[in-house]
Design an enzyme around this catalytic site. Structure first.
Site, PDB file in Angstrom:
ATOM      1  N   LYS A 212       0.428  -1.136   0.046  1.00 46.30           N
ATOM      2  CA  LYS A 212       0.129   0.037   0.017  1.00 46.30           C
ATOM      3  C   LYS A 212       0.692   1.304   0.245  1.00 46.30           C
ATOM      4  O   LYS A 212       1.308   1.380   1.100  1.00 46.30           O
ATOM      5  CB  LYS A 212      -0.590   0.002   1.328  1.00 46.30           C
ATOM      6  CG  LYS A 212      -1.764   1.222   1.030  1.00 46.30           C
ATOM      7  CD  LYS A 212      -2.643   1.418   2.084  1.00 46.30           C
ATOM      8  CE  LYS A 212      -1.945   3.004   2.833  1.00 46.30           C
ATOM      9  NZ  LYS A 212      -1.596   4.101   2.161  1.00 46.30           N
ATOM     10  N   GLY A 265       6.544   5.633   7.835  1.00 46.36           N
ATOM     11  CA  GLY A 265       6.115   6.343   8.681  1.00 46.36           C
ATOM     12  C   GLY A 265       5.824   7.298   9.022  1.00 46.36           C
ATOM     13  O   GLY A 265       6.992   7.167  10.471  1.00 46.36           O
ATOM     14  N   SER A 266       4.785   7.490  10.014  1.00 40.47           N
ATOM     15  CA  SER A 266       5.101   7.947  10.812  1.00 40.47           C
ATOM     16  C   SER A 266       4.897   7.476  12.277  1.00 40.47           C
ATOM     17  O   SER A 266       4.133   6.488  12.353  1.00 40.47           O
ATOM     18  CB  SER A 266       4.187   9.169  11.399  1.00 40.47           C
ATOM     19  OG  SER A 266       2.953   9.059  10.927  1.00 40.47           O
ATOM     20  N   THR A 267       4.884   7.914  13.888  1.00 37.87           N
ATOM     21  CA  THR A 267       5.486   7.156  15.056  1.00 37.87           C
ATOM     22  C   THR A 267       3.846   6.817  14.934  1.00 37.87           C
ATOM     23  O   THR A 267       3.273   5.524  15.183  1.00 37.87           O
ATOM     24  CB  THR A 267       5.644   7.959  15.785  1.00 37.87           C
ATOM     25  OG1 THR A 267       7.078   7.514  15.626  1.00 37.87           O
ATOM     26  CG2 THR A 267       6.008   6.359  17.069  1.00 37.87           C
ATOM     27  N   VAL A 269       0.948   6.555  13.265  1.00 41.43           N
ATOM     28  CA  VAL A 269       0.450   5.376  12.464  1.00 41.43           C
ATOM     29  C   VAL A 269       0.706   3.904  12.956  1.00 41.43           C
ATOM     30  O   VAL A 269       0.409   3.386  13.688  1.00 41.43           O
ATOM     31  CB  VAL A 269       0.797   5.363  11.101  1.00 41.43           C
ATOM     32  CG1 VAL A 269       0.074   4.502  10.163  1.00 41.43           C
ATOM     33  CG2 VAL A 269      -0.564   6.876  10.570  1.00 41.43           C
ATOM     34  N   GLU A 293      10.543   1.309  10.250  1.00 41.03           N
ATOM     35  CA  GLU A 293      10.592   2.553   9.951  1.00 41.03           C
ATOM     36  C   GLU A 293       9.815   3.944  10.428  1.00 41.03           C
ATOM     37  O   GLU A 293       9.554   4.460   9.915  1.00 41.03           O
ATOM     38  CB  GLU A 293      11.653   2.680   9.652  1.00 41.03           C
ATOM     39  CG  GLU A 293      13.188   1.338   9.074  1.00 41.03           C
ATOM     40  CD  GLU A 293      13.540   0.421  10.772  1.00 41.03           C
ATOM     41  OE1 GLU A 293      13.826   1.989  11.362  1.00 41.03           O
ATOM     42  OE2 GLU A 293      13.338  -0.325  11.113  1.00 41.03           O
ATOM     43  N   CYS A 327      13.558  11.648   7.201  1.00 36.80           N
ATOM     44  CA  CYS A 327      12.767  11.540   8.574  1.00 36.80           C
ATOM     45  C   CYS A 327      14.234  11.668   8.861  1.00 36.80           C
ATOM     46  O   CYS A 327      14.584  11.850   9.846  1.00 36.80           O
ATOM     47  CB  CYS A 327      12.723   9.850   8.137  1.00 36.80           C
ATOM     48  SG  CYS A 327      13.637   9.273   7.839  1.00 36.80           S
ATOM     49  N   GLU A 425       8.760  16.410  16.269  1.00 36.59           N
ATOM     50  CA  GLU A 425       8.415  16.604  14.477  1.00 36.59           C
ATOM     51  C   GLU A 425       7.755  17.113  13.656  1.00 36.59           C
ATOM     52  O   GLU A 425       6.564  16.889  13.538  1.00 36.59           O
ATOM     53  CB  GLU A 425       8.513  15.136  14.538  1.00 36.59           C
ATOM     54  CG  GLU A 425       9.136  14.453  12.904  1.00 36.59           C
ATOM     55  CD  GLU A 425       8.803  13.139  11.887  1.00 36.59           C
ATOM     56  OE1 GLU A 425       7.705  12.841  12.364  1.00 36.59           O
ATOM     57  OE2 GLU A 425       9.588  13.069  11.748  1.00 36.59           O
TER      58      GLU A 425
HETATM   59  N1  LIG Z   1      12.383   6.027   9.726  1.00 34.75           N
HETATM   60  C1  LIG Z   1      12.432   6.154   8.347  1.00 34.75           C
HETATM   61  O1  LIG Z   1      13.240   5.641   7.263  1.00 34.75           O
HETATM   62  C2  LIG Z   1      11.460   6.917   7.703  1.00 34.75           C
HETATM   63  C3  LIG Z   1      11.743   7.352   6.453  1.00 34.75           C
HETATM   64  C4  LIG Z   1      10.918   7.990   5.831  1.00 34.75           C
HETATM   65  C5  LIG Z   1       9.804   8.575   6.672  1.00 34.75           C
HETATM   66  N2  LIG Z   1       9.875   8.119   7.489  1.00 34.75           N
HETATM   67  C6  LIG Z   1       8.948   9.495   8.362  1.00 34.75           C
HETATM   68  O2  LIG Z   1       7.437   9.016   8.243  1.00 34.75           O
HETATM   69  C7  LIG Z   1       6.755  10.131   7.933  1.00 34.75           C
HETATM   70  C8  LIG Z   1       6.443  10.554   6.894  1.00 34.75           C
HETATM   71  O3  LIG Z   1       5.798   9.795   6.131  1.00 34.75           O
HETATM   72  P1  LIG Z   1       4.617   9.704   5.660  1.00 34.75           P
HETATM   73  O4  LIG Z   1       3.945  11.299   5.895  1.00 34.75           O
HETATM   74  O5  LIG Z   1       4.155   9.301   4.193  1.00 34.75           O
HETATM   75  O6  LIG Z   1       3.800   9.621   7.308  1.00 34.75           O
HETATM   76  P2  LIG Z   1       2.592   8.307   7.299  1.00 34.75           P
HETATM   77  O7  LIG Z   1       2.503   7.770   8.858  1.00 34.75           O
HETATM   78  O8  LIG Z   1       1.317   9.811   7.487  1.00 34.75           O
HETATM   79  O9  LIG Z   1       2.011   7.660   5.980  1.00 34.75           O
HETATM   80  C9  LIG Z   1       2.730   6.236   5.907  1.00 34.75           C
HETATM   81  C10 LIG Z   1       2.551   5.445   5.140  1.00 34.75           C
HETATM   82  O10 LIG Z   1       1.198   4.744   6.464  1.00 34.75           O
HETATM   83  C11 LIG Z   1      -0.258   5.067   5.289  1.00 34.75           C
HETATM   84  N3  LIG Z   1      -0.952   4.924   6.764  1.00 34.75           N
HETATM   85  C12 LIG Z   1      -2.209   5.623   7.599  1.00 34.75           C
HETATM   86  N4  LIG Z   1      -3.137   5.582   8.371  1.00 34.75           N
HETATM   87  C13 LIG Z   1      -2.290   4.114   7.838  1.00 34.75           C
HETATM   88  C14 LIG Z   1      -3.690   2.427   8.695  1.00 34.75           C
HETATM   89  N5  LIG Z   1      -4.310   3.323   9.975  1.00 34.75           N
HETATM   90  N6  LIG Z   1      -2.845   1.887   8.925  1.00 34.75           N
HETATM   91  C15 LIG Z   1      -2.420   1.643   7.769  1.00 34.75           C
HETATM   92  N7  LIG Z   1      -1.067   2.472   6.975  1.00 34.75           N
HETATM   93  C16 LIG Z   1      -1.442   3.491   7.349  1.00 34.75           C
HETATM   94  C17 LIG Z   1       0.116   6.203   4.935  1.00 34.75           C
HETATM   95  O11 LIG Z   1      -1.044   5.772   3.838  1.00 34.75           O
HETATM   96  C18 LIG Z   1       1.189   5.736   4.219  1.00 34.75           C
HETATM   97  O12 LIG Z   1       1.890   5.244   3.252  1.00 34.75           O
HETATM   98  C19 LIG Z   1       7.899  10.837   8.708  1.00 34.75           C
HETATM   99  O13 LIG Z   1       7.182  10.753  10.132  1.00 34.75           O
HETATM  100  C20 LIG Z   1       9.147  10.260   9.122  1.00 34.75           C
HETATM  101  O14 LIG Z   1       9.866  10.885   9.838  1.00 34.75           O
HETATM  102  C21 LIG Z   1      10.677   7.880   8.530  1.00 34.75           C
HETATM  103  N1  LIG Z   2      17.962   7.327   3.978  1.00 38.31           N
HETATM  104  C1  LIG Z   2      17.626   9.020   4.229  1.00 38.31           C
HETATM  105  C2  LIG Z   2      16.638   9.324   5.170  1.00 38.31           C
HETATM  106  C3  LIG Z   2      15.378   8.848   4.598  1.00 38.31           C
HETATM  107  C4  LIG Z   2      14.008   8.935   5.282  1.00 38.31           C
HETATM  108  O1  LIG Z   2      13.201  10.066   5.171  1.00 38.31           O
HETATM  109  C5  LIG Z   2      18.876   9.743   4.488  1.00 38.31           C
HETATM  110  O2  LIG Z   2      19.931   9.374   5.124  1.00 38.31           O
HETATM  111  O3  LIG Z   2      18.026  11.224   4.295  1.00 38.31           O
END
Ligand SMILES: NC(=O)c1ccc[n+]([C@@H]2O[C@H](COP(=O)([O-])OP(=O)(O)OC[C@H]3O[C@@H](n4cnc5c(N)ncnc54)[C@H](O)[C@@H]3O)[C@@H](O)[C@H]2O)c1
Ligand SMILES: N[C@@H](CCC=O)C(=O)O
Length: 541
Positions: A212, A265-267, A269, A293, A327, A425
């Site tokens: 997804k 994605g976000s913490t 979620v 992550e 992130c 964040e």
């Molecule tokens: N740690 C890492 O490696 C890393 C890398 C990239 C992004 N991020 C984090 O991701 C976030 C930004 O990305 P975003 O805005 O797409 O995040 P998000 O959490 O809004 O969405 C991530 C995914 O989860 C889905 N989602 C939302 N609600 C859901 C549910 N109830 N069930 C299943 N899926 C659901 C979204 O549609 C999307 O596909 C930031 O918090 C960022 O720090 C982390």
């Molecule tokens: N791996 C990427 C970050 C991915 C998260 O958004 C970096 O190291 O900048």
């Protein structure tokens, strides 16, 4: 079955192209950009061998020109999600039984397609759909994605090669079975490479996947599926569904065959997903693997011995590249009083020269943030800082969403090290700086460690080796990716395996062998060549 113990091609990092004026790659990506911008794509659901168009569509709009429509994507209903599970399970037996070198070949071919014929297309899709400049698209959707594919193949063979010892008369073997059931891959908007890696890493290890993507990454998600298909991925191995996230999760996580989630994605979620899995735990055939992550509040800490120009450049790039929507982005900084005037002068001069606009104009350093809700959230934080007693906006601070969701790169200065934007964040081009007394270096180390619940990336700058050693120890648990005299962004697959702990995730390190190990279930096989035929021990006489 293999008739040889094969070596795979040695993985290497895809070289980053420059896109300088006059280069062929610049011409190609601009042509692809124009073509995509002036047409409308229709992104279907990919389920088994079918491309399904439900007719329930949403538009795809470039964040920097949000009234423009560059395509539509189709949304799934419950029945389609159930159909995706069925298609995955139908593909499972044959895919899991396929000799590993054929799985490897498919993903190595995908890497070569991305390096060659699809490079301009996937970069253009990322520039348009996710508002990345050409350099940010190149390091993500081309290079990092290619690197994930190449290195994962090499890691897979290392996992298979790692075997137990065998004592005389027996042969111990270890096989790495795919998990029983399907994997649910959920990906964020901000990295095309992550979207490609999260479904393909489990698939490479013999698993089947329902993926997804994020609603705001659908343009490049469609290209990813095209590449996988052209690379020869059999129908049903990776199925792509889009639409209402909560509904999709309810069906997938509610299935008895759910065997794991690969999330970025976000913490918040991820916490919800974990809780849902907990509620369903007695239903599953096997304990699901949970890999996620998540968010970050990444720091730059400068020691009084650090070089102001290096610190200022790390902040300019680390905080504002891709509008701070990494992130890993530097979003809180701690600068000693003695060097602050120089750092401030250099940083503000950098920011004054940053151009913002469409990625098609390659003189732009930044573009728009991803959505209106992100824009509104960031604008509210900026306004709050403008009105705060313990913070001030010292650069940027303007925003305008009339054409695109443009937030000017912004610096907030605060004398309160626990000010809201030092802890929360924001995921945008907003950097908060706290200036500390040089004598309070040790207290500041403690502050850096304790200020946010996250522990993803962090950077320290110092010319003093004792200070580097001290910070490396004091911040041991503050970041899963720790940088010394470098910005906290830009991890490279195979070189800096990526991920953090605490509220930043399960730290299963994307782009490393550790991640792939989560997608297999080892079976130990002991074979005895000449089994005993008498139960009595020799000493019994
Ligand atoms: N740690 C890492 O490696 C890393 C890398 C990239 C992004 N991020 C984090 O991701 C976030 C930004 O990305 P975003 O805005 O797409 O995040 P998000 O959490 O809004 O969405 C991530 C995914 O989860 C889905 N989602 C939302 N609600 C859901 C549910 N109830 N069930 C299943 N899926 C659901 C979204 O549609 C999307 O596909 C930031 O918090 C960022 O720090 C982390
Ligand atoms: N791996 C990427 C970050 C991915 C998260 O958004 C970096 O190291 O900048």
């Amino acid at each position: 079955m293999p008739k040889g113990i094969y070596n795979v091609p040695k993985a290497f990092n895809e070289p980053v192209k420059s896109y300088a004026p006059g280069t062929k790659e610049r011409e190609q990506v601009l042509a692809a950009f124009k073509e995509m911008y002036n047409s409308t794509v229709d992104v279907p659901l990919y389920i088994g061998s079918e491309e399904i168009r439900t007719g329930d569509t949403k538009t795809i709009n470039p964040p920097f020109d949000h009234k423009k429509v560059v395509g539509h994507y189709h949304q799934a209903e419950k029945q389609h999600v159930a159909q995706a599970i069925e298609a995955a399970l139908k593909a499972k037996t044959q895919w899991a039984a396929m000799a590993w070198e054929h799985r490897a070949s498919i993903f190595l071919k995908a890497a070569e397609l991305l390096a060659g014929p699809y490079r301009a297309k996937i970069n253009a899709a990322t520039m348009i759909g996710q508002a990345k400049t050409v350099h940010q698209a190149e390091i993500d959707s081309a290079c990092e994605f290619i690197d994930f594919l190449r290195f994962n193949v090499e890691f897979m063979t290392k996992i298979y090669a790692e075997q137990p010892v065998s004592s005389e008369g027996i042969w111990n073997r270890m096989e790495h079975r795919p998990l029983e059931g399907f994997i649910y891959a959920i990906t964020p908007f901000n990295f095309t490479a992550i979207s490609g890696n999260l479904p393909s890493a489990p698939a490479l290890m013999g698993n089947v996947v329902v993926w997804k993507p994020s609603a705001t990454q659908m343009l490049s998600a469609g290209v990813i599926m095209e590449v996988f298909k052209e690379a020869g991925l059999p129908a049903g191995v990776i199925n792509m569904v889009s639409g209402n996230s909560a509904m999709i999760s309810e069906v997938l996580i509610g299935s008895r065959d759910f065997a794991g989630v690969h999330f970025t994605g976000s913490t918040g979620v991820f916490n919800d997903i974990w809780a849902k899995i907990g509620q369903n735990i007695s239903k599953y055939k096997t304990y699901p693997r949970i890999v996620g992550e998540t968010g970050g509040k990444d720091f730059v800490l400068a020691h009084p011995s650090s070089i102001p120009a290096q610190v200022a450049t790390a902040l300019s790039r680390g905080a504002f590249e891709y509008q701070g929507q990494k992130c890993s982005a530097a979003s809180r900084a701690y600068i000693p009083k003695s060097i602050w005037p120089q750092v401030k002068e250099l940083l503000l001069a950098d920011m004054a020269s940053m151009k913002m606009g469409s990625p098609e104009d390659m003189s732009n350093f930044v573009s728009a943030v991803i959505t209106e809700s992100s824009f509104d959230k960031l604008a509210a934080f900026i306004d709050a800082a403008k009105n705060a007693n313990d913070a001030e906006v010292i650069a940027g601070g303007n925003y305008d969403k009339s054409v695109g969701y443009f937030i000017e790169p912004t610096v907030i200065l605060t004398d309160n090290p626990k000010y809201d934007t030092m802890c929360t964040e924001l995921f945008g081009p907003v950097l908060t700086i706290h200036v500390y007394e040089d004598a309070k270096w040790e207290e500041t180390l403690k502050l850096v460690d304790e200020t946010s619940p996250y522990a993803l990336t962090g950077a320290i700058f110092s010319q003093d080796r004792y200070a580097i050693e001290q910070a490396t120890k004091a911040l041991e648990n503050s970041a899963g990716n720790f940088y010394i005299n470098d910005k906290p962004t830009g991890a490279v697959v195979g070189q800096q395996p990526f991920g953090g702990a605490r509220a930043s995730g399960t730290n299963d390190k994307a782009g490393s062998i550790l991640n792939l190990l989560r997608w297999v279930s080892p079976r130990t096989i002991k074979e005895t060549f000449v089994p005993p035929t008498d139960y009595r021990y020799p000493f019994l006489g």
